[in-house]
Each structure stands twice: as structure tokens, then as C-alpha cells.
Write a protein that holds these residues in place. Structure first.
Motif: not given
Length: 691
Positions: A226, A255, A264
Motif C-alpha cells: 500500500q 495507507t 494504495a
């Protein structure tokens, strides 16, 4: 270790990961679900079954520490020889190997810091900078490079992406960026972003280099997916060369680095890029109690940040504590007392953390822990009084005292004198809109202003003179007490710095609106990132989790704050915060409850009334004669110790002592403002007066 033994050590979902050895694999791994265990067992299982040759596997992560931990686990699992590296480490190795063969000679020299070159570029373009602005410009250049934004495009693209450098317009940032790149080329040097870009260029421009890298690495694993940036994603595609033997692992709910270029979307859109993706979810949380996990799940439920629904595998623990406090000082004192209580009950100090949104919040907790004789360490930043801007401001105040400028037409208002000094350093009443070093510096200065305001108020309450000389002495005292060497201590850290770590007990503090989400979070995406930041904080706790906020910055200040919007749905049904103030509270539905006098039950109107918990019309609940005796003792003790009276005890603490009349040390410790250190210093004398 046999393949079956490797698999037997895993839970059903982790086993799925370990058995998915071929093709594109995406693992959505919630906090504390054992993702590193799953992916290292997957690699080891691939090696044990003969599917993978160890030297043909490249495992990529984001920190040197994480890469080292992964290598250690792989060795223990019988998969020595697997390359586990950061993106930059892997790319730098390839650049240094292939550059002489493709271009002859050595590659550009890697610089340790951008600041020197950025400063040179700023001077070339007649852009005025200071140390903080240089750091912000360097960070902005880093963001532009990882997002493939060229100097010629920066001024056009930056405003639309919410990018700005405080005090420097976008066109000037673009000129400095271009000048930085030019200086770097002239000197034959490269920065860390260039490492990725140059490796990508080698792979793109020379088929032989690309073929050799792809022969070397046939299997890829990427952790923390992410957090991948556009340039890292592009480089990964070049390493793969159209193949799909890749396993990515990440958690969209963690994230928290979008401002630095992470996206992400590479994780969430992975199945769209690879149609045959095997997608596995790790939901069994082995870190936290059901109480902690429930709070974390509810925080994200029904929001754009909702991801993996965690299921705790731990035994039940204590309820999450939610506490509201009249001001930041009271909040910090409460946290220090709770930490002392946990430590006495057996929790090691090294297994306790105090987390907050910005570095400037640390000083209040440094002071409270020092007063309670609780050792601590500040992670990821200098201690408050070690920060350059704080040292510089303190030196300027000391200079003003020596020059006889500590009074003048500003009278006894220390806060105004401090503001005057800070204005000369660049402080303004209004905070910079941009995030970055300039904003951090302003927050530190603002903390000094708040300390000066509290110093003035406390001195006036105790009938003492307040001047800049005394305030500088107070800052020196705080600095000395907070700089004691630490062997083992409580961790103080920002929520960003805490990512990837865990403790037995976590205190998420200062969780009020305007701090979380931070005031400059603008728009739904940035607000959601702030929500995820709190999620990261909550999920660091194994057993004890406490969340707190304060209604005012300083004691006696107006109670204008309210808890973060993220907390409203988390508060237990039918209850509000459990702080020590009589201030207004909020129910789970978010309705503000009127604060009422604890004696006559009438509404409390002023901040002073709300902080005390009773109205001015009611008789004071404490013994006034006893209160007077305690004030007299405090003055004598403060004079003997050469400290301001409020450093001994505040008026509020003396009022509580006169009301409760504790008859033991243990009972004294339950009163707000009394920690272990003050108990040791003053208990015998106070108990004698109370008796």
C-alpha cells in the motif's frame, strides 16, 4: 524443515498464502495478522518443494530493519540465499553493477543529503530560504521525483494535487527543482530517487541489462504494497518484464503516506491488472485483545477506509479507556499517573507508548513524565528542548533578558514578550497552511507561547511576579529534568512513527478535533488518511488502550475543543468521557451534554466553573482554612526550592487536597497533579498539615 512442517505452523489463511506459490497473489493482511510469518513461510515452502531456487527470489520491503528481519526468518526456515532488500537497496546494487558495463566509468556519487544542493539551487534562482524552508523544498523535490513530476510540469500540476511549500510560490519551487537537477548533473552526483530512476533507465534502454536481471530474479514478493509510489511500481514492472510471478502484501487501512507519494491504488487495483490473481485475506489478529480489535474495526466500519475485518485471537482484556480532560496539562498528568499504575502492576516501561499527532505535542508529556520520575525516550524526533527551533528561541529569550529587554511597555505579560522574540524568528499568529518542516517549527514555537501563557496565569494566581527572566529559568528547569539519561523508558512517538511497532499498553493522546484530523487536512481523501492514522495508533496496543483529548490547550483556558469526529461512534453507549473535569461531554450520538455543578446541579457557564466542577454561587466544597494553610506551606516550599509556586502544586491540586483530605500516600496519589515524584518530595509535609 519439511514442507509439511512449514505449513503446520500456520493458521488456515496463512497456509493458503504459503501454498499459493505460482502466479499473481494478493494478500490483504490486517494489522497484527502475521503477514511477515505468512510470506516468509511461503518463500520457504517454495524453496523446500523445489519450486523456487533461493537466489532467484527477490523479497522487497520498505525499511532496512524489515528487510533484515525477513532475511533472519528465512535463514531460520531453511531459505538462506533469498535476497530480501528495500527498493532502493536492490536498485542501487543493480546501478552499481551495470553502469560501468553500459556507460563505462563509475555511476554518479550518491549524496547523503539534498540540502546543500537545494541551497545552491535556491541561491541561483534568488529564492530566500532558511533551514526549515530548505528541508521543505528537499521533501517537495523528493515527492515530485517519486511521482514522475518533472520540473517543467511542477508549477502546473502542484496546485491541483494540493502541494505547496510555505513561503515559496509553485513557480519558484519549480525553478529551484530544475536548478537542483542541473547542479547535481554538473557535479556527477545522484540522490536516492535517482537510484530508482537510473535503474529504470538502464532496464528500459538496454535489453541485455533487462534480460540479465530477469534471468536472475524469477519470483517477487513485495511487502507493505500500500506504500508503493509510482516510480517504485514502474521499476517493479520492469523487473517483472511482463511476467506475473509476484506476491504483494499490504493493508489499505494502513495507507498513511499518501502525502509522500504512496498510493494504495496499486494494491486495491491489483486484481484488475492481473486477471488470474489469487486474493487472500488475513483477518485473525494475534496482537490485540478483543476490546482493542473491536474499537479498531468500528473506527473504519462503513467508511471509505474499511478494509480487513479483524478477529482477535487473544484472551479478553480490559476495556478501552476514553478520557476527556480540561486541558493538556491535566491530560498529561493523567497519563503519567496511569503509566505509573501500570508499571507498578508489572508492565515494563519499554512496553508502554504515548502516541500523538505531531512532534510539538511531546513536550507536555515529557514534562509530566519527568515530574512523575518516569523515564522516557522520544522516537523519531529530538526531545522538545533539543529541537533546533526551541534552542534558538530559548537563546533569543536569554539574550533579551541580558540586554534588559525583558520588560518595557509590555509590562508583566510574559506571553507577549515571548511572542515578540518569536516574531523575530519568523513566528506568526496564523499557522502556515503547508505541512512540512515549516509547520513543525511553528508548532514548536506555538508550544512555547502556550507555556508562557500558562506561566503568566499560574504566577498571577499564586501572587508572584512573572517576568521573562523567571520564564527562561523555568524553561531551563524543564530542559534539565527532561534530559536525564534513560536506560529503559516509555516511548513517546507520533502516530506516523509508530507504524510497524507494538506495545502492551498504548495511550493515544491529544485526539481532539483540529489535531486529528489535523487542521490542514483538506478534502475527503485527506480526512480519511487521518482516520487511518488513528487506526494505526489503536492497533499498536496489545492489551491496554487509552484514548484521550483535552477541552483547552492551557489550564484555565476556554473549553472550546471537542473530541475528534472519529471518536464519536466509539464511545460506549450511554456514557461519555471519563476525564476529571466537570466540562461538557459528548454522548455516543455526539450530542453535547451540559456541564452542571456537582453541588447545586445548575449549568456551569464559565471555563473556570467547568474546570472546577462547581459554580461561583455555591460555597466552595473544600476547607478554606486548610486551603490557606496549604497555600502558605506551598509558598515557603517554593521559596526554599527556588521555583515558582505552581511547580510545587497548582491551586486546583491544593483545593482537591483540602476537599478530599487524604490520610495516606496511596490516597494522595489519586489526586490530579500528584505523581510519584511529587509524592516523594512533598507527601510527609502535606500529610502533616492535613492531619
Amino acid at each position: 524443515m519439511t514442507p509439511e512442517q512449514l505449513l503446520d505452523a500456520l493458521d488456515p489463511e496463512q497456509r493458503q498464502v504459503a501454498e499459493a506459490l505460482r502466479g499473481p497473489v494478493r494478500v490483504l493482511a490486517g494489522a497484527g495478522t502475521g503477514k511477515t510469518r505468512a510470506i516468509t513461510h511461503r518463500i520457504a515452502h517454495g524453496v523446500a518443494t523445489g519450486v523456487y531456487v533461493p537466489t532467484e527470489v527477490l523479497a522487497v520491503t520498505f525499511t532496512t530493519k524489515a528487510a533484515g528481519e525477513m532475511r533472519g526468518r528465512l535463514r531460520a526456515l531453511g531459505a538462506a540465499g533469498v535476497q530480501a532488500r528495500t527498493f532502493h537497496s536492490a536498485a542501487l546494487r543493480q546501478v552499481r553493477y551495470f553502469w560501468p558495463r553500459v556507460y563505462s566509468g563509475e555511476p554518479p556519487e550518491l549524496i547523503e543529503s539534498k540540502l546543500g544542493l537545494v541551497g545552491g539551487a535556491a541561491r541561483r534562482n534568488r529564492v530566500q530560504t532558511d533551514a526549515s524552508t530548505l528541508r521543505d523544498l528537499a521533501s517537495e523535490i523528493e515527492w515530485a521525483k517519486v511521482c514522475n513530476v518533472r520540473p517543467d510540469d511542477y508549477a502546473r500540476l502542484a496546485p491541483g494535487r494540493g502541494r505547496q511549500v510555505s513561503g515559496v510560490d509553485p513557480a519558484s519551487v519549480a525553478h529551484v527543482y530544475a536548478g537542483y537537477e542541473e547542479l547535481k548533473r554538473e557535479q556527477g552526483r545522484m540522490d536516492m530517487e535517482d537510484v530508482l530512476l537510473l535503474d529504470a533507465a538502464l532496464l528500459t534502454e538496454d535489453d541485455r541489462v533487462a534480460a540479465e536481471v530477469r534471468r536472475q530474479y524469477k519470483w517477487f514478493v513485495v511487502d507493505e504494497f500500500q506504500d508503493v509510489s509510482p516510480i517504485q511500481s514502474a521499476l517493479l514492472d520492469l523487473w517483472l518484464g511482463g511476467r506475473d510471478e509476484i506476491c504483494v502484501v499490504g493493508d489499505p487501512a494502513q495507507t498513511i503516506y499518501s502525502f509522500a507519494g504512496a498510493s494504495a491504488s496499486y494494491l486495491s487495483d491489483f486484481p484488475q491488472r492481473y486477471a488470474s490473481t489469487t486474493s487472500i485475506r488475513l483477518e485473525r489478529n494475534y496482537r490485540s485483545t478483543p476490546q482493542v480489535v473491536e474499537a479498531a474495526n468500528r473506527l473504519l466500519h462503513g467508511t471509505a477506509s474499511a478494509g480487513v475485518q479483524l478477529r482477535s485471537q487473544s484472551d479478553s482484556g480490559p476495556a478501552v479507556a476514553w478520557s476527556e480532560h480540561p486541558d493538556e496539562v491535566a491530560e498529561a498528568d493523567h497519563v503519567a499517573r496511569e503509566i505509573s499504575r501500570l508499571h507498578r502492576a508489572g508492565t515494563p516501561l519499554s512496553q508502554i507508548a504515548v502516541l500523538f499527532r505531531i512532534n510539538a505535542q511531546s513536550e507536555t508529556f515529557e514534562e509530566a513524565l519527568a515530574a512523575a520520575a518516569v523515564p522516557y525516550v522520544v522516537r523519531g524526533a529530538a526531545r522538545f528542548f533539543d529541537r533546533q527551533e526551541v534552542r534558538q528561541a530559548t537563546a533569543m529569550m536569554r539574550g533579551a533578558v541580558r540586554a534588559g529587554e525583558a520588560g518595557g511597555d509590555r509590562g508583566d505579560d510574559v506571553a507577549e514578550q515571548v511572542r515578540a522574540v518569536l516574531v523575530g524568528l519568523g513566528w506568526t499568529e496564523k499557522a502556515p497552511e503547508a505541512r512540512g518542516r515549516a509547520r513543525d517549527r511553528w508548532e514548536s514555537w506555538q508550544a512555547l507561547v502556550s507555556q508562557a501563557e500558562e506561566f503568566t496565569r499560574a504566577a498571577r494566581e499564586s501572587g508572584e511576579d512573572a517576568d521573562l527572566t523567571a520564564f527562561v529559568a523555568e524553561l531551563d528547569r524543564r530542559a534539565m529534568e527532561q534530559h536525564a539519561p534513560v536506560a529503559e523508558g516509555v516511548t513517546l512517538a507520533t502516530l506516523h512513527t509508530a507504524k510497524g511497532l507494538e506495545w502492551d499498553a498504548v495511550f493515544c493522546c491529544g485526539m481532539q478535533e483540529g489535531t486529528l484530523p489535523i487542521t490542514y487536512a483538506d478534502g475527503p481523501e485527506e480526512i480519511e488518511e487521518e482516520r487511518r492514522l488513528l487506526y494505526v495508533g489503536l492497533t499498536r496496543a496489545r492489551r491496554h488502550l487509552s484514548v484521550s483529548w483535552s477541552l483547552a490547550r492551557n489550564p484555565g483556558g476556554q473549553a472550546r475543543r471537542r473530541p475528534s469526529r472519529f471518536l464519536v461512534p466509539l464511545l460506549p453507549e450511554g456514557t461519555t468521557a471519563t476525564g476529571e473535569s466537570g466540562g461538557p461531554r459528548r454522548t455516543r450520538s455526539g450530542r453535547k451534554q451540559m456541564a452542571v455543578c456537582r453541588m447545586c446541579r445548575k449549568p456551569l457557564v464559565t471555563a473556570k466553573e467547568r474546570n472546577r466542577g462547581y459554580c461561583d454561587d455555591c460555597p466552595v466544597p473544600y476547607d478554606e482554612e486548610l486551603f490557606g494553610a496549604l497555600r502558605t506551606w506551598r509558598k515557603q516550599r517554593a521559596d526554599a526550592d527556588s521555583v515558582p509556586a505552581y511547580v510545587v502544586f497548582s491551586d486546583a491540586t491544593l483545593e482537591a487536597l483540602a476537599e478530599v483530605r487524604p490520610d495516606s500516600r496511596q490516597k494522595m496519589l489519586q489526586i490530579s497533579g500528584i505523581g510519584a515524584s511529587k509524592l516523594e518530595k512533598y507527601a510527609d509535609e502535606v500529610l502533616e498539615i492535613l492531619a
